[in-house]
Design a protein around this motif. Structure first.
Motif, PDB file in Angstrom:
ATOM      1  N   ILE A  80     -55.246 -24.104  26.581  1.00 61.31           N
ATOM      2  CA  ILE A  80     -54.948 -24.928  25.403  1.00 61.31           C
ATOM      3  C   ILE A  80     -53.722 -24.371  24.678  1.00 61.31           C
ATOM      4  O   ILE A  80     -52.857 -25.118  24.232  1.00 61.31           O
ATOM      5  CB  ILE A  80     -56.165 -24.998  24.451  1.00 61.31           C
ATOM      6  N   GLY A  81     -53.628 -23.061  24.578  1.00 58.32           N
ATOM      7  CA  GLY A  81     -52.494 -22.431  23.912  1.00 58.32           C
ATOM      8  C   GLY A  81     -51.177 -22.612  24.645  1.00 58.32           C
ATOM      9  O   GLY A  81     -50.113 -22.385  24.082  1.00 58.32           O
ATOM     10  N   ARG A  82     -51.237 -23.010  25.910  1.00 55.09           N
ATOM     11  CA  ARG A  82     -50.031 -23.214  26.713  1.00 55.09           C
ATOM     12  C   ARG A  82     -49.846 -24.674  27.120  1.00 55.09           C
ATOM     13  O   ARG A  82     -49.073 -24.986  28.011  1.00 55.09           O
ATOM     14  CB  ARG A  82     -50.104 -22.346  27.953  1.00 55.09           C
ATOM     15  N   ASP A  83     -50.548 -25.568  26.450  1.00 56.38           N
ATOM     16  CA  ASP A  83     -50.491 -26.988  26.777  1.00 56.38           C
ATOM     17  C   ASP A  83     -49.190 -27.607  26.261  1.00 56.38           C
ATOM     18  O   ASP A  83     -48.960 -27.650  25.048  1.00 56.38           O
ATOM     19  CB  ASP A  83     -51.689 -27.706  26.164  1.00 56.38           C
ATOM     20  N   PRO A  84     -48.326 -28.098  27.151  1.00 57.41           N
ATOM     21  CA  PRO A  84     -47.063 -28.695  26.696  1.00 57.41           C
ATOM     22  C   PRO A  84     -47.262 -29.983  25.892  1.00 57.41           C
ATOM     23  O   PRO A  84     -46.344 -30.406  25.189  1.00 57.41           O
ATOM     24  CB  PRO A  84     -46.289 -28.954  27.989  1.00 57.41           C
ATOM     25  N   ASN A  85     -48.438 -30.583  25.968  1.00 58.15           N
ATOM     26  CA  ASN A  85     -48.712 -31.770  25.155  1.00 58.15           C
ATOM     27  C   ASN A  85     -49.005 -31.394  23.700  1.00 58.15           C
ATOM     28  O   ASN A  85     -48.879 -32.227  22.808  1.00 58.15           O
ATOM     29  CB  ASN A  85     -49.888 -32.566  25.724  1.00 58.15           C
ATOM     30  N   ALA A  86     -49.403 -30.159  23.473  1.00 58.70           N
ATOM     31  CA  ALA A  86     -49.724 -29.702  22.121  1.00 58.70           C
ATOM     32  C   ALA A  86     -48.636 -28.816  21.523  1.00 58.70           C
ATOM     33  O   ALA A  86     -48.510 -28.735  20.304  1.00 58.70           O
ATOM     34  CB  ALA A  86     -51.056 -28.939  22.126  1.00 58.70           C
ATOM     35  N   TRP A  87     -47.858 -28.143  22.366  1.00 57.25           N
ATOM     36  CA  TRP A  87     -46.876 -27.159  21.903  1.00 57.25           C
ATOM     37  C   TRP A  87     -45.533 -27.393  22.575  1.00 57.25           C
ATOM     38  O   TRP A  87     -45.469 -27.570  23.787  1.00 57.25           O
ATOM     39  CB  TRP A  87     -47.342 -25.738  22.224  1.00 57.25           C
ATOM     40  N   SER A  88     -44.461 -27.332  21.818  1.00 59.12           N
ATOM     41  CA  SER A  88     -43.131 -27.364  22.426  1.00 59.12           C
ATOM     42  C   SER A  88     -42.801 -25.951  22.906  1.00 59.12           C
ATOM     43  O   SER A  88     -43.136 -24.969  22.252  1.00 59.12           O
ATOM     44  CB  SER A  88     -42.087 -27.850  21.422  1.00 59.12           C
ATOM     45  N   ASP A  89     -42.162 -25.855  24.054  1.00 57.73           N
ATOM     46  CA  ASP A  89     -41.860 -24.552  24.681  1.00 57.73           C
ATOM     47  C   ASP A  89     -43.095 -23.646  24.652  1.00 57.73           C
ATOM     48  O   ASP A  89     -43.060 -22.547  24.082  1.00 57.73           O
ATOM     49  CB  ASP A  89     -40.688 -23.859  23.988  1.00 57.73           C
ATOM     50  N   PRO A  90     -44.183 -24.063  25.293  1.00 61.50           N
ATOM     51  CA  PRO A  90     -45.454 -23.341  25.147  1.00 61.50           C
ATOM     52  C   PRO A  90     -45.458 -21.920  25.683  1.00 61.50           C
ATOM     53  O   PRO A  90     -46.265 -21.107  25.241  1.00 61.50           O
ATOM     54  CB  PRO A  90     -46.444 -24.211  25.916  1.00 61.50           C
ATOM     55  N   GLN A 133     -55.957 -27.245  18.721  1.00 64.63           N
ATOM     56  CA  GLN A 133     -54.925 -26.728  19.606  1.00 64.63           C
ATOM     57  C   GLN A 133     -54.788 -25.210  19.473  1.00 64.63           C
ATOM     58  O   GLN A 133     -54.087 -24.580  20.245  1.00 64.63           O
ATOM     59  CB  GLN A 133     -53.585 -27.421  19.375  1.00 64.63           C
ATOM     60  N   LEU A 134     -55.482 -24.611  18.510  1.00 63.50           N
ATOM     61  CA  LEU A 134     -55.476 -23.159  18.334  1.00 63.50           C
ATOM     62  C   LEU A 134     -56.899 -22.703  18.030  1.00 63.50           C
ATOM     63  O   LEU A 134     -57.386 -22.850  16.914  1.00 63.50           O
ATOM     64  CB  LEU A 134     -54.519 -22.762  17.191  1.00 63.50           C
ATOM     65  N   LEU A 135     -57.574 -22.168  19.051  1.00 63.27           N
ATOM     66  CA  LEU A 135     -58.992 -21.797  18.924  1.00 63.27           C
ATOM     67  C   LEU A 135     -59.259 -20.354  19.362  1.00 63.27           C
ATOM     68  O   LEU A 135     -60.144 -20.116  20.181  1.00 63.27           O
ATOM     69  CB  LEU A 135     -59.856 -22.727  19.793  1.00 63.27           C
ATOM     70  N   PRO A 136     -58.544 -19.368  18.851  1.00 59.84           N
ATOM     71  CA  PRO A 136     -58.769 -18.006  19.345  1.00 59.84           C
ATOM     72  C   PRO A 136     -60.158 -17.457  19.026  1.00 59.84           C
ATOM     73  O   PRO A 136     -60.620 -16.538  19.693  1.00 59.84           O
ATOM     74  CB  PRO A 136     -57.685 -17.193  18.648  1.00 59.84           C
ATOM     75  N   PHE A 137     -60.835 -18.025  18.031  1.00 62.03           N
ATOM     76  CA  PHE A 137     -62.171 -17.563  17.664  1.00 62.03           C
ATOM     77  C   PHE A 137     -63.239 -18.596  18.002  1.00 62.03           C
ATOM     78  O   PHE A 137     -64.382 -18.472  17.573  1.00 62.03           O
ATOM     79  CB  PHE A 137     -62.231 -17.247  16.165  1.00 62.03           C
ATOM     80  N   GLY A 138     -62.884 -19.617  18.724  1.00 59.65           N
ATOM     81  CA  GLY A 138     -63.830 -20.675  19.027  1.00 59.65           C
ATOM     82  C   GLY A 138     -63.984 -21.603  17.834  1.00 59.65           C
ATOM     83  O   GLY A 138     -63.174 -21.604  16.912  1.00 59.65           O
ATOM     84  N   SER A 139     -65.043 -22.397  17.878  1.00 55.77           N
ATOM     85  CA  SER A 139     -65.257 -23.381  16.822  1.00 55.77           C
ATOM     86  C   SER A 139     -66.738 -23.715  16.730  1.00 55.77           C
ATOM     87  O   SER A 139     -67.472 -23.601  17.703  1.00 55.77           O
ATOM     88  CB  SER A 139     -64.449 -24.644  17.134  1.00 55.77           C
ATOM     89  N   GLY A 140     -67.135 -24.126  15.566  1.00 58.90           N
ATOM     90  CA  GLY A 140     -68.519 -24.575  15.381  1.00 58.90           C
ATOM     91  C   GLY A 140     -69.526 -23.437  15.384  1.00 58.90           C
ATOM     92  O   GLY A 140     -69.198 -22.289  15.105  1.00 58.90           O
TER      93      GLY A 140
END
Length: 149
Positions: A101-111, A132-139
């Motif tokens: 997710i952190g390297r997804d070109p659809n979410a980030w430019s120049d990932p 698009q940024l979940l380093p600690f997870g969610s929920g």
């Protein structure tokens, strides 16, 4: 829990220092901000953190590229659903790959590039509210240490 917290924290610090060493431009900007906000005569204190905006962006960018845990704790689908055209049956085990997710070109430019400035006019946080940024997870399955951020 303590071992998990120590190991992941050390890993994040090591990756952050490594990417700062590779990007001397960013390192100089962090050093300049620390000198201006904190000065050279004392250590950084927790009360200083709210004023260290560029350092905050550097940490977000480091967590985007190098999350401490690339795969989140497995979740279970509570009901049948569809995600991006894929059918997920109820009770399926779902594992989220935050590294991808952190390297997804659809979410980030120049990932693949380390660019902390991408967070300048962004209110994306690391607490799991922005998917698009979940380093600690969610929920409910998010990292309990997220409250310390």
């Amino acid at each position: 829990m303590l071992a998990g917290a120590l190991d992941t924290s050390a890993t994040v610090v090591e990756w952050t220092l490594a990417v700062l060493q590779k990007s001397q431009r960013v390192l100089k900007k962090v050093q300049q901000e620390l000198e201006e906000v904190v000065g050279l005569d004392r250590m950084v204190e927790e009360s200083d953190l709210e004023y260290l905006n560029y350092l905050n962006m550097v940490v977000k960018e480091a967590l985007r590229l190098h999350p401490a845990a690339p795969l989140l704790v497995p979740h279970a689908a509570m009901e049948n659903c569809s995600v991006d055209g894929f059918h997920i049956p109820k009770n399926s085990r779902v594992i989220i790959n935050v590294w991808t997710i952190g390297r997804d070109p659809n979410a980030w430019s120049d990932p693949e590039k380390f660019i902390p400035e991408r967070f300048i006019r962004s209110n994306i946080d690391v607490k799991g509210h922005d998917f698009q940024l979940l380093p600690f997870g969610s929920g409910r399955r998010g990292c309990p240490g997220v409250q310390l951020v």
